[in-house]
Scaffold this active site. Structure first.
Site: not given
Length: 832
Positions: A40, A43-44, A277, A281, A283-284, A426, A434
């Site tokens: 783990s 990766n980003c 069955p 799955a 992820g990518d 705000y 706004k």
């Protein structure tokens, strides 16, 4: 009886499923198979380790096999690849570096194999200097190559998220970077005009861009690697990053009975169950439902993968969680700028045949009067009835939370009206009363309600000049500093008095800087019977959409094996060899000017004032926060004859320019403008506050451009230049009557429209203050300081009983002859 659950692949989806399942079921037997050495990892975050933002490699490791075993009692087997699945016997074949090949049974199987980089079948694709970015070993190899001796240049192939992030971080690591992209823009999830802003940010930070170019192959050179382009050029570098996309890593499933989509993705239900069955799955590698249109897609993002892992664990543990789909919310850092997107872009909507509308606004990231504010470009896509379909934004601050707000609205089936009603936090350092999200909603609501018709920058080619007028309602200074070809200029503040200059038979295509003044002008024209539409996003969006990367300079090199059109060797010039007159830092800075927080034309006015104080050859460094100043200062330097020595935009969006006074300045023939008479005159007849403000803005803009300006105040206009306090002068009875009825000085002026018993002037002054626009009194002081001549009409003074002592000390007295003499030498004569 406890279940035996096998998980193929770790990282986001697989590791999340394992941890969640253990929390739900203490007794389940859980085994994770990972064919790489790390179970783990972030990766980003891999590109940011290359650039040095993440200095410690160990911080990339989210979890270790020992950590998973100690905390979650999970059996983690790294360097173990699943090579086959038999759903009938519920077994998998494992190829392990440690144990060899063996079989493992399962009760439930979770597939999280991820996606792998696409490597095209091109000559030379196996060159060891070609790298991909998927895992920690990949990034280790790149880091080692960068740190080895004599590595100075790199080529990134692919302008998607990974390609852009790697280009930025290679540049941060000290390499020269050229990015080659086959499409006409970077980052195709963004529409072209927003992607252009991100591309320009890359170019301004030294990344060379090459669009609409295909790579034909690679060459092994004595030193480095050659990249063959379709146009015959060969670029060379010390290393190449291949980042043209990813493909699902599902080859091991071909004989398993698990159904795959046309591109190899695993097809799943909303329960994330495959066609077989007991096999799930995530992820990518999976095909999911896109929630806005209900179509099938694949989204290789960490957020959806983590959610999917959690849902699969719920299903195995007996919970009824489902995955409803994705809307593709994504974000990227590009040097100092941020780009974010959610939902559908225009390309998707056109491909699906969906009817839609768009609006672009350019609000400030937070209250403009609080330091650090910068503009956001926010694009909203919606149906004609107001359902939100997508949004994109780019800017230096506050982009993430605005797109996240709209992503939430889309998730819950939001309508444009929901954006106008959102109550968002705000305080001046964080937003405006706004919020930009509200502003986008208001603009879209006006379109839906039919209060305004808009056109987009790419529709300008459809305009029929003989049947329409392209009208720029910005100030004269802004128009001269850059405009859309074939447009005429009438400031919105003069529009009501100059309606007769417009042909009522023709359509009026209006534009301003960002769209707001254009909307005001549209309302004026529409209510006077004109058929009018306003440019969405204004000139700022039009100008941004015109961005094209600078040509990549090349030079001959006898030691280079690449070839040019004459079979001579060429390569991309390194950054240190580039000759750019506005990118080289000057050696001497004589003066400093900080105009951050001011909006146009404020920065230009102060620039002009400061430059007037300099001696020949002295330099001035200017810092500004108004995004338009980047282009404005180039145009101003050209008009004034000054030399722009340095121009850059910092990571925070602050623009820095260095200008030298009256040094040699060459203007290319393509940029030359006709020489104009350096004088302007105007008759100020009106004593209304709004018209006085308009006249002083024009006067200051003209003076800042080097013009001699004369303002001739007559009749009610004399009230503008009266002193605020009564003066000890004797008056006739008529003079005393005028004195009682007329406003004394600029502070007492009323509005020409919407005066509302004196409330209107207070409102307009408050709005000007909140938007960092100089007050009327400040504009008058600035005009005087710039040499603008104030002349009071003697005849009008006599008729109204006004004496010289009652006027500002800087005012001259003259008659119509004096005015006509000044007007004879001017090419601009205005009557206000």
């Amino acid at each position: 009886m406890s279940k035996k659950v096998l998980i193929v692949g770790g990282v986001a989806g697989g590791a999340s499923a394992a941890a969640r399942l253990r929390r739900l079921d203490e007794h389940a037997e859980i085994i994770i198979f990972e064919k790489g050495p790390y179970i783990s990892f972030a990766n980003c975050g891999l590109p940011y380790y290359i650039g040095g933002s993440i200095e410690d490699r160990e911080r990339l490791l989210v979890q270790t096999p020992k950590g998973m075993a100690d905390r979650f009692n999970i059996d983690v087997r790294t360097r173990s690849e699943i090579i086959a699945i038999d759903p009938h016997t519920r077994t998998v074949q494992v190829q392990s570096q440690e144990r060899g090949q063996y079989e493992e049974s399962y009760d439930e199987l979770i597939l999280s194999p991820g996606a792998k980089p696409i490597i095209p079948d091109l000559p030379g694709k196996d060159n060891p200097l070609i790298y991909t970015v998927r895992s920690i070993p990949d990034i280790d190899r790149i880091k080692k190559q960068i740190n080895s001796s004599n590595n100075e240049s790199s080529i990134v192939i692919g302008g998607g998220f990974i390609g852009v992030e790697m280009a930025e971080n290679l540049k941060e690591a000290g390499l020269d970077v050229t990015l080659v992209e086959g499409n006409g823009q970077l980052l195709t999830p963004f529409d072209a005009e927003l992607a252009a802003a991100l591309a320009q940010e890359m170019e301004q930070n030294g990344v060379k861009l090459l669009f609409s170019q295909r790579v034909q192959g690679f060459q092994a050179l004595e030193q480095g690697i050659g990249v063959e382009l379709a146009d015959g050029r060969v670029l060379t570098a010390d290393l190449v990053i291949l980042a043209i996309g990813v493909t699902p890593d599902t080859a091991f499933l071909r004989n398993s009975g698990v159904s795959l989509g046309t591109r190899g993705h695993i097809m799943v239900s909303e329960a994330l169950e495959s066609s077989v069955p007991h096999i799930y799955a995530v992820g990518d590698a999976i095909e999911v439902t896109e929630t806005i249109h209900g179509t099938k897609t694949a989204i290789p993002l960490a957020g959806p993968a983590n959610k999917q892992g959690r849902i699969v664990a719920d299903r195995i543990a007996g919970l009824s969680s489902i995955y409803k789909g994705t809307q593709g919310t994504a974000i990227i850092k590009v040097f100092g700028m941020t780009g974010a997107t959610t939902g559908s872009n225009e390309k998707t909507l056109k491909r699906l045949g969906t009817e839609y509308r768009t609006v672009i606004v350019h609000p400030a990231s937070h209250a403009s009067y609080y330091p650090g504010s910068s503009a956001i470009t926010l694009k909203l896509l919606f149906t004609p009835t107001g359902k939100i379909l997508g949004a994109q934004a780019v800017g230096y601050d506050g982009v993430d939370k605005r797109i996240d707000d709209i992503a939430v609205a889309i998730h819950f089936g939001g309508h444009i009206s929901d954006l106008t009603e959102l109550e968002l936090s705000y305080a001046p350092p964080y937003s405006s009363a706004k919020d930009p999200v509200n502003m986008a909603g208001y603009a879209a609501e006006n379109i839906i309600a039919g209060r305004v018709e808009t056109f987009t920058y790419d529709q300008l080619s459809e305009r029929q000049p003989e049947q329409s007028i392209l009208l720029d309602v910005r100030s004269e200074l802004e128009h001269r500093n850059g405009n859309i070809p074939d447009s005429i200029n009438i400031s919105v503040d003069e529009l009501r008095q100059r309606l007769d200059e417009l042909d009522p038979i023709k359509d009026i295509w209006v534009y301003c800087q960002v769209g707001l003044r254009g909307y005001t002008a549209s309302q004026i024209l529409r209510q006077h019977g004109f058929n009018v539409k306003n440019l969405s996003g204004g000139y700022k969006t039009y100008r941004q959409a015109q961005f094209r990367p600078a040509p990549i300079p090349i030079r001959n090199d006898e030691n280079n094996d690449g070839q040019d059109q004459n079979n001579n060797p060429i390569h991309a010039v390194k950054e240190t060899e580039r000759s750019n007159p506005i990118s080289a830092q000057p050696q001497r800075i004589d003066n400093e000017l900080n105009v951050c927080g001011l909006s146009c034309p404020g920065p230009l006015i102060q620039l002009k004032q400061k430059m007037d104080q300099l001696s020949n050859g002295e330099t001035l460094r200017v810092k500004a926060s108004d995004p338009g100043f980047y282009e404005d200062v180039k145009a101003w330097a050209m008009m004034s004859g000054s030399s722009l020595l340095h121009l850059e935009r910092s990571k925070g969006g602050t623009i820095e320019a260095v200008i030298a006074k009256n040094t040699a300045h060459t203007v290319s023939s393509a940029m030359e403008t006709p020489k104009e008479e350096p004088a302007s005159t105007m008759v100020v007849f009106s004593g209304d506050l709004d018209k006085a403000i308009a006249s002083l803005i024009i006067a200051n803009g003209a003076a800042a451009s080097g013009r001699k300006v004369t303002m001739f105040f007559t009749f009610w206009g004399l009230n503008i230049i009266r002193k605020h306090q009564p003066q000890p002068v004797s008056k006739t009875m008529i003079g005393r009557m005028f004195d009682m009825m007329l406003p004394r000085g600029s502070h007492k002026l009323g509005m020409s429209k919407m005066n509302m018993l004196g409330v209107g002037p207070k409102i307009i002054r408050g709005v000007m203050k909140n938007n960092n626009v100089a007050s009327l009194e400040e504009l008058m002081q600035t005009a005087t300081a710039q040499g603008v001549e104030f002349v009071a009409c003697q005849m009008s003074m006599d008729l109204m009983g006004i004496q010289r002592e009652e006027l500002m000390d800087s005012v001259n007295i003259g008659g119509v002859g004096y005015y006509l003499g000044q007007a004879a030498h001017a090419n601009h004569n205005l009557f206000i």
